[in-house]
Write a protein that holds these residues in place. Structure first.
Motif, PDB file in Angstrom:
ATOM      1  N   SER A  83      31.774  30.586  43.578  1.00 37.34           N
ATOM      2  CA  SER A  83      30.521  29.990  44.024  1.00 37.34           C
ATOM      3  C   SER A  83      29.760  29.397  42.840  1.00 37.34           C
ATOM      4  N   LEU A  84      29.822  30.106  41.701  1.00 32.16           N
ATOM      5  CA  LEU A  84      29.117  29.596  40.522  1.00 32.16           C
ATOM      6  C   LEU A  84      29.750  28.297  40.033  1.00 32.16           C
TER       7      LEU A  84
ATOM      8  N   MET B  17      28.837  25.580  42.282  1.00 39.05           N
ATOM      9  CA  MET B  17      27.454  25.180  42.039  1.00 39.05           C
ATOM     10  C   MET B  17      27.342  24.322  40.781  1.00 39.05           C
ATOM     11  N   MET B  18      28.083  24.748  39.746  1.00 35.80           N
ATOM     12  CA  MET B  18      28.047  23.967  38.506  1.00 35.80           C
ATOM     13  C   MET B  18      28.608  22.563  38.738  1.00 35.80           C
TER      14      MET B  18
ATOM     15  N   ALA C 263      26.048  20.642  40.447  1.00 35.93           N
ATOM     16  CA  ALA C 263      24.988  20.296  39.501  1.00 35.93           C
ATOM     17  C   ALA C 263      25.411  19.108  38.650  1.00 35.93           C
TER      18      ALA C 263
ATOM     19  N   VAL D  43      30.881  26.778  52.066  1.00 38.33           N
ATOM     20  CA  VAL D  43      31.073  27.799  51.030  1.00 38.33           C
ATOM     21  C   VAL D  43      32.452  28.434  51.146  1.00 38.33           C
TER      22      VAL D  43
ATOM     23  N   ALA E  14      31.011  22.473  47.624  1.00 41.28           N
ATOM     24  CA  ALA E  14      29.668  22.832  47.160  1.00 41.28           C
ATOM     25  C   ALA E  14      28.588  21.881  47.627  1.00 41.28           C
TER      26      ALA E  14
END
Lengths: 459, 122
Positions: free
Chosen positions: A3-4, A7-8, A11, A51, A56
């Motif tokens: 998930s991180l 997300m990155m 981003a 997810v 993302a």
């Protein structure tokens, strides 16, 4: 961790999108004064969010939109073509009008009045050599005034021809720019805003010079056709126009040598052609007409000569001779009008010793059939009045058309132009919103930390 | 049914994630919605903190795990927001913009340098 990473990734994608969005804004601001530039905006598309499968979400760019309105652009081009025509007409008829003195205190009008007055004085003293000399001098002044006017108008016609050739050259130069754009466009999938601005700037410049229409092809290239449909640019091909002279006046030829003069009705070229072929042609004559100035010269010479040749010299009874000479070619009459160096002025006729001179003196108010029932003075006054009206009409049209073009330009700027206020407000609003969001995130992080601190010592 | 503190943290995280999605679009209205979602997340977390003060949650391990995930999400979103804020700050400095003011009708307007100045700076 997935998930991180997702997300990155989102981003990173968002930052990329933002860099592009900011690039578009800055491009708009930097080009706010660029001729032909239309404000751009970046289209964004949402990316799928799931997810479970590691999608993302986030956004991605979906191409640029420009704010150009083809209808408004076409309107501006059409109005500019008309303004170009009126402006050229106003300037050229102004030049022609400057050779005519509407007050009648100088030039041909004054010389004609002096000649008719000298006839009158001669009729009172037909045997006075001074009166005869006065007639000859006045006749010489009239002839040189008419010659001078014809010469000035001919020189003006040559200047207009030069301007027509120069305008045609400018049109070909702009057509080459559009052809170059088309060649570049064929190598691209999407139009470049800078090249697009150059194209529309070139079309704006072209609309000042001539009347034309454009068609945007499926491949993005622009086909430009002159008024009547003669191609000027088609894809990567340019069809240069040429100028030529004919007995009927100035001509515009297409790349095949066909006469397309009648198709050029707008822009500077249309105005110049109209002034040369119609206005000057009606005065100086061409293959289709004698010309009002030549008609005037012929009527003056024929009438005066006819009266003098029908009279006799008293005493002695010798026949009179012609006062004026001129070319047998009607269109050269004004340019060649001169006083006969071997003239014998005959004042007498069957009506008395000054009968002939009286007839000449009466020309002031005598209607002449070859001038449509007008006297010499009236006819020349009409020529002066017509050119004055031409100039007045063109100037009035130019003034009103300037208002129309100003409105069309305002419309274009509202639709396609860059509003610095909007762009700046947009930048600052985004900046403020992100700074506020960052503060809320900091608060959220602090609360999360404090909640953890509440639990951790107790566990 | 009464919501547990871990449910509130999960809700805060969901709002935060949605907010991060909206932050990615260059649309000022989306950005305002993202800001509102962040405030909702803060409210949820304040409520969760108040409940924890009254007693340790039964699912303490689950609660801590949710908070750890939330902090990860905060860190990721913070990077996006900080990056975007820095970009806009840079552009506004480059354009010589100072601040927003408000027109009588309530619309925001900005002090704008002349076009010539923009070109010089650009």
């Amino acid at each position: 961790m997935s998930s991180l990473f997702a997300m990155m990734g989102a981003a990173g994608s968002a930052l990329d999108v933002y860099q592009k969005a900011l690039g578009v804004i800055q491009n708009n601001v930097n080009n706010s004064s660029t001729p032909g530039y239309a404000a751009q905006s970046l289209n964004l598309e949402a990316m799928p969010l799931d997810v479970a499968t590691g999608l993302a979400g986030g956004v991605t760019t979906a191409g640029l939109d420009n704010s150009r309105d083809p209808y408004a652009e076409e309107q501006l081009q059409q109005q500019t073509q008309t303004l170009g025509q009126y402006t050229a007409q106003a300037q050229s008829t102004g030049t022609i009008q400057s050779f005519f003195d509407a007050s009648g205190n100088s030039g041909v009008s004054a010389a004609l009045t002096a000649l008719l007055q000298s006839f009158s004085a001669w009729s009172a003293t037909p045997n006075d050599p001074t009166a005869e000399q006065s007639v000859l001098a006045s006749a010489g002044t009239v002839a040189s005034s008419i010659q001078s006017l014809a010469s000035s108008l001919s020189q003006t016609a040559q200047q207009f021809d030069t301007s027509i050739a120069s305008t045609a050259s400018q049109i070909n130069s702009i057509a080459a720019q559009i052809q170059s754009y088309n060649q570049q466009r064929l190598t691209e999938t999407t139009p470049d805003p800078g090249e697009d601005a150059q194209l529309y700037s070139a079309l704006d410049n072209l609309s000042q010079l001539t009347n034309f229409s454009t068609v945007t092809q499926a491949d993005g290239t622009v086909t430009v056709m002159l008024g009547g449909g003669s191609p000027l640019v088609d894809g990567s091909q340019q069809y240069a126009i040429q100028t030529a002279s004919s007995p009927a006046g100035a001509q515009i030829l297409d790349s095949q040598g066909n006469d397309i003069t009648s198709q050029i009705t707008g822009g500077q070229l249309g105005g110049l052609l109209d002034s040369t072929n119609r206005v000057l042609g009606s005065m100086l004559g061409n293959s289709q007409q004698t010309g009002t100035l030549n008609q005037f010269a012929i009527a003056l010479a024929k009438t005066v000569n006819g009266i003098l040749e029908s009279g006799t010299v008293s005493p002695g009874g010798a026949a009179g001779t012609a006062l004026f000479t001129y070319s047998a070619t009607p269109t050269d009459a004004a340019a060649t009008l001169a006083v006969n160096s071997n003239v014998t002025l005959a004042a007498a006729n069957g009506a008395g010793s000054n009968g002939n001179a009286n007839q000449l003196a009466a020309l002031t108010n005598t209607p002449l059939a070859q001038l449509g029932g007008m006297s010499l003075t009236q006819y020349f006054g009409q020529i002066t009045s017509e050119i004055g009206q031409e100039n007045q009409t063109a100037t009035d049209n130019q003034t009103s058309q300037q208002q129309v073009v100003a409105q069309a330009t305002t419309l274009i700027n509202q639709v396609s132009g860059v509003s610095l206020n909007e762009e700046a407000t947009s930048v600052l609003q985004f900046q403020s919103a992100y700074q506020a969001s960052a503060q809320v995130l900091t608060v959220l992080n602090t609360i999360a930390d404090s909640v953890i601190a509440m639990i951790t010592p107790q566990t | 049914m009464r919501r547990r503190p871990s449910d509130r943290v999960r809700a805060a995280r969901a709002n935060l994630r949605l907010s991060a999605q909206l932050c990615g679009g260059a649309d000022i209205n989306d950005l305002h919605r993202a800001f509102n979602l962040l405030e909702t997340s803060v409210a949820e977390m304040r409520q969760a903190g108040a409940e924890v003060r009254h007693g340790i949650p039964d699912d303490c391990a689950e609660f801590l795990r949710e908070i750890a995930l939330l902090k990860h999400e905060i860190a990721g979103t913070m990077r996006v927001v900080d990056g975007c804020a820095a970009l806009y700050r840079g552009v506004s400095m480059r354009l010589g913009l100072t601040s927003l003011t408000y027109a009588p009708k309530g619309s925001s307007v900005a002090q704008v340098p002349s076009a010539a100045a923009c070109e010089l700076q650009g």
